[in-house]
Design an enzyme around this catalytic site. Structure first.
Site, PDB file in Angstrom:
ATOM      1  N   CYS A   2       2.334  25.382   1.331  1.00 54.39           N
ATOM      2  CA  CYS A   2       3.293  25.580   2.412  1.00 54.39           C
ATOM      3  C   CYS A   2       4.670  25.214   1.873  1.00 54.39           C
ATOM      4  CB  CYS A   2       2.952  24.662   3.574  1.00 54.39           C
ATOM      5  SG  CYS A   2       1.245  24.767   4.081  1.00 54.39           S
ATOM      6  N   ARG A  27       6.212  30.842  -0.030  1.00 53.66           N
ATOM      7  CA  ARG A  27       5.126  29.854  -0.149  1.00 53.66           C
ATOM      8  C   ARG A  27       4.133  29.964   0.998  1.00 53.66           C
ATOM      9  NH1 ARG A  27       6.174  25.778  -3.691  1.00 53.66           N
ATOM     10  NH2 ARG A  27       4.756  24.374  -2.612  1.00 53.66           N
ATOM     11  N   TRP A  75       0.974  28.053   5.117  1.00 54.49           N
ATOM     12  CA  TRP A  75      -0.032  28.918   4.506  1.00 54.49           C
ATOM     13  C   TRP A  75      -1.354  28.238   4.832  1.00 54.49           C
ATOM     14  CZ3 TRP A  75       0.413  33.623   2.463  1.00 54.49           C
ATOM     15  CH2 TRP A  75      -0.694  34.155   1.797  1.00 54.49           C
ATOM     16  N   ASN A  99       2.961  19.441   3.192  1.00 52.35           N
ATOM     17  CA  ASN A  99       2.429  20.487   2.306  1.00 52.35           C
ATOM     18  C   ASN A  99       1.350  19.833   1.453  1.00 52.35           C
ATOM     19  OD1 ASN A  99       1.925  22.592   0.567  1.00 52.35           O
ATOM     20  ND2 ASN A  99       3.642  22.086  -0.798  1.00 52.35           N
ATOM     21  N   GLY A 100       0.150  20.416   1.448  1.00 40.48           N
ATOM     22  CA  GLY A 100      -0.942  19.864   0.650  1.00 40.48           C
ATOM     23  C   GLY A 100      -2.221  19.822   1.480  1.00 40.48           C
ATOM     24  N   GLU A 475     -11.901  42.370 -16.412  1.00 43.47           N
ATOM     25  CA  GLU A 475     -10.655  41.868 -15.812  1.00 43.47           C
ATOM     26  C   GLU A 475      -9.524  41.890 -16.834  1.00 43.47           C
ATOM     27  OE1 GLU A 475      -9.539  41.521 -13.060  1.00 43.47           O
ATOM     28  OE2 GLU A 475      -7.786  40.240 -13.298  1.00 43.47           O
ATOM     29  N   LYS A 479      -6.029  43.948 -16.301  1.00 46.02           N
ATOM     30  CA  LYS A 479      -4.708  43.314 -16.404  1.00 46.02           C
ATOM     31  C   LYS A 479      -3.819  44.098 -17.350  1.00 46.02           C
ATOM     32  CE  LYS A 479      -4.404  41.194 -13.529  1.00 46.02           C
ATOM     33  NZ  LYS A 479      -5.581  41.395 -12.778  1.00 46.02           N
ATOM     34  N   GLU A 482      -2.886  47.646 -15.920  1.00 42.41           N
ATOM     35  CA  GLU A 482      -2.015  47.581 -14.733  1.00 42.41           C
ATOM     36  C   GLU A 482      -0.555  47.417 -15.097  1.00 42.41           C
ATOM     37  OE1 GLU A 482      -3.149  45.458 -10.908  1.00 42.41           O
ATOM     38  OE2 GLU A 482      -4.001  44.204 -12.480  1.00 42.41           O
ATOM     39  N   HIS A 498     -24.362  51.970 -28.139  1.00 42.67           N
ATOM     40  CA  HIS A 498     -24.941  53.096 -27.382  1.00 42.67           C
ATOM     41  C   HIS A 498     -23.897  54.178 -27.140  1.00 42.67           C
ATOM     42  CE1 HIS A 498     -28.656  50.885 -26.815  1.00 42.67           C
ATOM     43  NE2 HIS A 498     -27.914  49.831 -26.567  1.00 42.67           N
ATOM     44  N   LYS A 594       0.559  45.732  -3.804  1.00 39.68           N
ATOM     45  CA  LYS A 594      -0.136  44.442  -3.809  1.00 39.68           C
ATOM     46  C   LYS A 594      -1.396  44.506  -2.944  1.00 39.68           C
ATOM     47  CE  LYS A 594      -0.975  40.252  -4.832  1.00 39.68           C
ATOM     48  NZ  LYS A 594      -1.606  40.050  -6.158  1.00 39.68           N
TER      49      LYS A 594
HETATM   50  C1  AGP Z   1      -5.538  43.244  -9.244  1.00 39.97           C
HETATM   51  O1  AGP Z   1      -4.696  42.839 -10.303  1.00 39.97           O
HETATM   52  C2  AGP Z   1      -5.073  44.498  -8.580  1.00 39.97           C
HETATM   53  N1  AGP Z   1      -3.779  44.322  -8.043  1.00 39.97           N
HETATM   54  C3  AGP Z   1      -6.081  45.125  -7.651  1.00 39.97           C
HETATM   55  O2  AGP Z   1      -7.172  45.530  -8.435  1.00 39.97           O
HETATM   56  C4  AGP Z   1      -6.632  44.218  -6.520  1.00 39.97           C
HETATM   57  O3  AGP Z   1      -7.469  43.242  -7.062  1.00 39.97           O
HETATM   58  C5  AGP Z   1      -7.473  45.101  -5.586  1.00 39.97           C
HETATM   59  O4  AGP Z   1      -6.626  46.066  -5.022  1.00 39.97           O
HETATM   60  C6  AGP Z   1      -8.164  44.310  -4.482  1.00 39.97           C
HETATM   61  O5  AGP Z   1      -7.192  43.689  -3.678  1.00 39.97           O
HETATM   62  P1  AGP Z   1      -7.660  42.519  -2.682  1.00 39.97           P
HETATM   63  O6  AGP Z   1      -8.195  41.419  -3.535  1.00 39.97           O
HETATM   64  O7  AGP Z   1      -6.432  42.139  -1.930  1.00 39.97           O
HETATM   65  O8  AGP Z   1      -8.729  43.086  -1.793  1.00 39.97           O
END
Ligand code: AGP
Length: 599
Positions: A2, A27, A75, A99-100, A475, A479, A482, A498, A594
């Site tokens: 927060c 925050r 938050w 906050n905490g 993952e 990263k 993206e 394979h 996002k």
């Molecule tokens: C992750 O780096 C991406 N921005 C994307 O794959 C994200 O994880 C995915 O859209 C799921 O989003 P969410 O966790 O908000 O459901």
């Protein structure tokens, strides 16, 4: 996570508090509130949702002259985002913002016969203070006795009619800054709200607390009075919000070591796991688990599936939500349906959750945003408490999701008695080292920054790993894709022969995750096969690997999950440093959002 602000002075108390909260909205913004004490007149305003709702509520409030004020933007970690749960929290004649997480709030609450109106941990602070004041008769002593009783993380600002013109403050585990400009005194969770107001600031350390009044800040370290070390204030607001980092993504990578502590707080105990969000009745009759998510959250889910099967011996499947929705899945009532989502708004994940609920399954969400659509729909929710994640490329949300799943696997193992008690204790001890495993060391970061220049071109990347390091490889590949826009694939290392190994050549970069404590010999031979075909290898391992073209040495942790976490940070930094060299917008990469709230 927060944000809190405080002010002592005569210049537009309300404006400073509201503008300060605006600077801290990054925050958290579930709810917000301010309280102002002028002479013996206490005024308080709270609103759910974005800060503009609070601004609207206070439009006819115009405090003139001298006073003290505190403010908070929330938050949610304990208790839904409602007006009653919004800070400041009130006693009979005092207000507090925090906050905490107060880990022992339940024990304290039991000892107090005060009338509680909220579900929060914070409210115990103000009632405990007033109880202590009744006994000790002196506000400063009462405040010190109060903070001495608290366990957990806190940054606190408290005002009271018993000490008009003063703000009591304390810092332990959550950030707090005190600033001054002549007679005016300021407080904030970060320096952004202080820019343009305070001339110099003191960054409080853990265990520091004190009392401020116009022109004076008395600061204590535990029981000893000390002199604040004021320094000039940074003047760049954008930089301040990024905490001095180049990107929000970089800040959020560095934050992981801290936020993971909040994820574990109140859940990881010395020798067991507990979840106040779950109970045996809810888990009763569950014989299998289905996890459903998208993107990075799906990779966390896959990692969790390995842990749940390893530790709790419960069958788990993990599905991509957009596939699950249209495959006409077989769903049985003994299945716990877990959805994972940072935003809580991902359309495919939300629809999958609706399907599970319509089929009568028990549902659990692992989410970072309270009161989101997924949280409101799921039967139960475990919040990751990562704080706001502004970088589109998810980092701290991922590592905190995996932590919740690791704790959940242990929780199920306890209930199903699939682990001996000493094994449970060993897992808890390993978990407690996660903050260290997630800590970014500048030497490691600099090593990754330097070697990233060799990976700007080429015709692609393989990220390979075995067992739970396979979803981590996925993952790492995501990263990189993206934010660098370079092609990358995550692959189970045992699968290379394979077919994919046909691609092996010097232009094919292989990022190999080689933990010491999980199938090391297997992954080593997979990497040797690639190296024998002249693929360019970047090995990430605590064990020296002479066939690597690049070698990133990690620490020798005893538990594979600590190796997992350290390698997660390495992959995040590698992707970021490559993207920076390519001149990309790390925080807002092209074509991405996002939260994907459409199909
Ligand atoms: C992750 O780096 C991406 N921005 C994307 O794959 C994200 O994880 C995915 O859209 C799921 O989003 P969410 O966790 O908000 O459901």
């Amino acid at each position: 996570m927060c944000g809190i602000v405080g002010y002592i002075g005569s210049n537009n108390i309300k404006d400073f508090l509201l503008e300060g909260l605006k600077e801290l909205e990054y925050r958290g913004y579930d709810s917000a509130g301010i309280a102002v004490l002028q002479d013996s007149e206490l005024s308080i305003f709270k609103a759910v949702g974005k800060l503009e709702n609070l601004v609207r509520k206070t439009k006819d409030f115009h405090p003139q002259g001298f006073g003290v004020g505190i403010g908070h933007t929330r938050w949610a970690t304990h208790g839904k985002p409602t007006e009653l749960n919004a800070h400041p929290h009130m006693g009979e004649f005092s207000y507090v913002v925090h906050n905490g997480i107060i880990e022992n709030y339940k024990e304290i609450k039991k000892e107090l016969d005060a009338k509680f109106v909220s579900q929060t941990d914070t409210e115990v602070i103000v009632h405990l203070f007033e109880k202590n004041l009744e006994e000790l008769q002196e506000p400063q002593k009462a405040f010190k006795a109060t903070i001495d009783a608290l366990k957990g993380a806190y940054a606190i600002l408290l005002i009271t009619k018993a000490a008009p013109g003063k703000i009591f403050f304390a810092k332990h585990g959550s950030p707090l800054i005190v600033g001054r400009n002549g007679e005016e005194i300021y407080f904030a969770s970060s320096d952004a709200p202080l820019i343009g107001h305070a001339k110099e600031v003191h960054y409080l350390e853990d265990g520091q607390w004190g009392v401020a009044k116009a022109g004076s800040v008395r600061l204590f370290q535990d029981d000893e009075e000390i002199t604040p070390e004021y320094k000039p204030l940074t003047l760049n607001k954008e930089l301040a919000q990024k905490g001095g980092y180049r990107f929000f993504m970089e800040k959020e990578i560095y934050e992981q070591s801290d936020v993971i502590t909040e994820t574990m707080m109140g859940r990881l105990q010395e020798d067991h796991i507990e979840f106040e969000e779950l109970d045996e009745d809810f888990i009763q009759g569950i014989n299998q688990i289905k996890i459903c998510a998208c993107g990075t959250s799906y990779h966390a889910g896959l990692s969790g599936a390995y842990l749940l099967e390893k530790l709790a011996r419960i069958p788990v499947t993990c599905e991509i939500a957009s596939e699950f929705r249209y495959k006409d899945p077989v769903l049985t009532s003994d299945t716990l349906f877990i959805v994972i989502s940072q935003s809580g708004e991902t359309a495919d994940t939300l629809e999958a959750l609706k399907m599970a609920k319509n089929a009568g399954l028990k549902t659990l969400s692992i989410c970072n945003v309270d009161n989101s659509s997924i949280v409101r729909l799921a039967d139960r929710t475990i919040l990751t408490r990562a704080g706001i994640e502004k970088g589109v490329a998810s980092t701290k949300a991922f590592t905190t999701q995996v932590m919740v799943l690791w704790m959940l696997a242990l929780y199920f193992a306890q209930l199903r008695q699939t682990l001996a008690s000493e094994a449970v204790v060993a897992e808890c001890k390993a978990m407690a080292h996660t903050p260290a495993a997630l800590k970014v060391h500048s030497s490691m970061h600099e090593r990754i920054r330097r070697l990233s220049k060799r990976y700007l071109h080429g015709h692609g990347f393989f990220f390979i790993g075995r067992d739970i390091f396979f979803p981590l490889a996925l993952e790492g590949a995501l990263k990189l894709k993206e934010i660098s826009y370079l092609h990358a694939e995550g692959y189970p290392a045992g699968e290379m022969k394979h077919g994919p190994i046909a691609l092996a050549d010097p232009e094919l970069f292989t990022i190999a995750l080689m933990p010491r404590h999980l199938l090391y010999d297997k992954i080593k031979s997979n990497v040797e096969e690639l190296s024998a075909r002249d693929s360019t290898i970047c090995a990430i391992s605590p064990v020296e690997f002479e066939l690597a073209d690049d070698f990133i040495k990690t620490a020798s942790y005893e538990h594979f999950m600590l190796e997992y976490y350290e390698m997660a940070v390495v992959l995040q930094l590698l992707a970021m440093e490559i993207a920076i060299r390519l001149g990309n917008d790390v925080d807002m990469p092209r074509n991405l959002a996002k939260s994907v709230t459409v199909e």
